[in-house]
Scaffold this active site. Structure first.
Site, PDB file in Angstrom:
ATOM      1  N   GLY A 112       0.789  -1.228   0.000  1.00 15.48           N
ATOM      2  CA  GLY A 112       0.000   0.000   0.000  1.00 15.48           C
ATOM      3  C   GLY A 112       0.819   1.274   0.000  1.00 15.48           C
ATOM      4  N   GLU A 113       2.136   1.175   0.174  1.00 11.74           N
ATOM      5  CA  GLU A 113       2.973   2.370   0.151  1.00 11.74           C
ATOM      6  C   GLU A 113       3.123   2.883  -1.286  1.00 11.74           C
ATOM      7  OE1 GLU A 113       6.668   1.761   2.185  1.00 11.74           O
ATOM      8  OE2 GLU A 113       5.689   1.355   4.106  1.00 11.74           O
ATOM      9  N   ARG A 157     -11.533  24.186   6.975  1.00 19.50           N
ATOM     10  CA  ARG A 157     -12.768  24.187   7.771  1.00 19.50           C
ATOM     11  C   ARG A 157     -12.504  24.384   9.264  1.00 19.50           C
ATOM     12  NH1 ARG A 157     -17.557  21.883   6.646  1.00 19.50           N
ATOM     13  NH2 ARG A 157     -16.678  20.804   4.840  1.00 19.50           N
ATOM     14  N   ASP A 208     -25.953  32.370   3.292  1.00 18.76           N
ATOM     15  CA  ASP A 208     -25.561  32.602   4.687  1.00 18.76           C
ATOM     16  C   ASP A 208     -24.578  33.760   4.739  1.00 18.76           C
ATOM     17  OD1 ASP A 208     -23.068  31.598   3.886  1.00 18.76           O
ATOM     18  OD2 ASP A 208     -23.517  29.593   4.605  1.00 18.76           O
ATOM     19  N   LYS A 252     -28.079  31.535   8.192  1.00 19.83           N
ATOM     20  CA  LYS A 252     -28.100  30.080   8.323  1.00 19.83           C
ATOM     21  C   LYS A 252     -27.835  29.674   9.762  1.00 19.83           C
ATOM     22  CE  LYS A 252     -24.530  27.676   6.837  1.00 19.83           C
ATOM     23  NZ  LYS A 252     -23.597  27.004   5.906  1.00 19.83           N
ATOM     24  N   ARG A 278     -26.795  26.251  11.723  1.00 16.83           N
ATOM     25  CA  ARG A 278     -26.350  24.878  11.514  1.00 16.83           C
ATOM     26  C   ARG A 278     -26.625  24.049  12.768  1.00 16.83           C
ATOM     27  NH1 ARG A 278     -23.411  22.199   8.001  1.00 16.83           N
ATOM     28  NH2 ARG A 278     -22.783  24.084   6.849  1.00 16.83           N
TER      29      ARG A 278
END
Length: 298
Positions: free
Chosen positions: A37-38, A94, A168, A191, A193
């Protein structure tokens, strides 16, 4: 100085377009997976003394991080003078603050990682929520390219009498600029959330005064689609025609696009910072300008 472009897997077509716009050269980086997987990486080209630009949109960033870092190191191993990252979509913007004990401010960790691997960064409309600029996160020169000129040109061609609507408060910075350029009125909703996929839209008082115009919903990131569908429903209830939904970054999690098309939305148009069937607004020329600016600051 002639630039050398290195596309990440999946960004070959974008690199080819930038190659023409910049008068640059392009070299492939060969990637493959070992049985465990490397990742194996090899740059088949000489970068001695050159400025190398790694081109890659960082949607689904965890799956791309190894190839991103290995491409940068391959350029240095082959003699690059400087290495620039051109990321039309920049991930990990984020979580820019810690709200609960133990929460990692992932935007800062990611920025530190990229700042060690690259000498400069170019991104299209990074999601600056509580930050004024990328310079608050990154220790290298950064260029934030605005997609507004491309969006304005698209709306001039396709929507003759718009009202620009922000779903928003975070969308306000784009809504005002686009509306002013078009000489159009604008609205910004509120908005609330309640969770990653649960939002309510309010603040639509007085919106109906513009209901003879075509509503254009504008936001930087369309992810779950819940914000856009909520705003479209509010507009429909106020007597508007179906909205034109415009997004800068088509993150669009599975099922989101279909949900948008079931809402009172006439069409969805996004820029091509992330490849998606809704792409209708190219930003290559703007990205090329951003690369030129970043290189001039090295």
């Amino acid at each position: 100085m002639s630039l050398l472009l290195l596309p990440l897997p999946g960004d070959e077509a974008r690199a080819s377009r930038l190659e023409r716009l910049l008068g640059a050269d392009r070299a492939p980086v060969a990637f493959r997976r070992f049985p465990d997987g490397e990742t194996y990486a090899r740059l088949d080209g000489d970068a001695t003394g050159r400025v190398v630009v790694v081109v890659g949109s960082l949607c689904d960033p965890d799956s791309k991080l190894a190839t991103l870092l290995f491409a940068a190191q391959a350029a240095r191993d082959r003699g690059a003078r400087k290495v620039v990252l051109a990321a039309p979509y920049l991930a990990y913007m984020r979580q820019d603050a810690s709200f609960l004990p133990g929460e990692v401010v992932t935007s800062r960790v990611f920025a530190q990682l990229l700042s060690r691997a690259f000498d400069a960064l170019v991104a299209v409309d990074p999601h600056l929520h509580r930050l004024e600029s990328l310079d608050e996160l990154y220790d290298i020169p950064t260029v934030a390219v605005s997609a507004a000129p491309a969006i304005i040109a698209y709306l001039r061609r396709t929507v003759p009498d718009p009202v620009i609507v922000g779903p928003d408060s975070e969308s306000g910075r784009w809504v005002g600029a686009v509306a002013d350029a078009l000489g159009a009125p604008s609205l910004v909703f509120e908005k609330t959330r309640h969770g990653d996929r649960d939002v309510t839209i309010g603040g639509a008082d007085g919106a109906s005064m513009w209901k003879q115009r075509t509503p254009v919903l504008l936001d930087d990131i369309i992810s779950t689609g819940r914000t856009m569908t909520g705003a479209a429903n509010v507009l429909a209830a106020a007597g508007f025609s179906k909205a034109v939904c415009v997004g800068i970054h088509a993150v669009l999690v599975p099922g989101a696009y279909a949900e948008l098309l079931r809402a009172p939305i006439a069409r969805v148009a996004t820029t091509d910072t992330i490849e998606h069937e809704s792409n209708a607004i190219p930003v290559d020329a703007l990205l090329a300008d951003g690369i030129r600016e970043a290189v001039s600051r090295l």
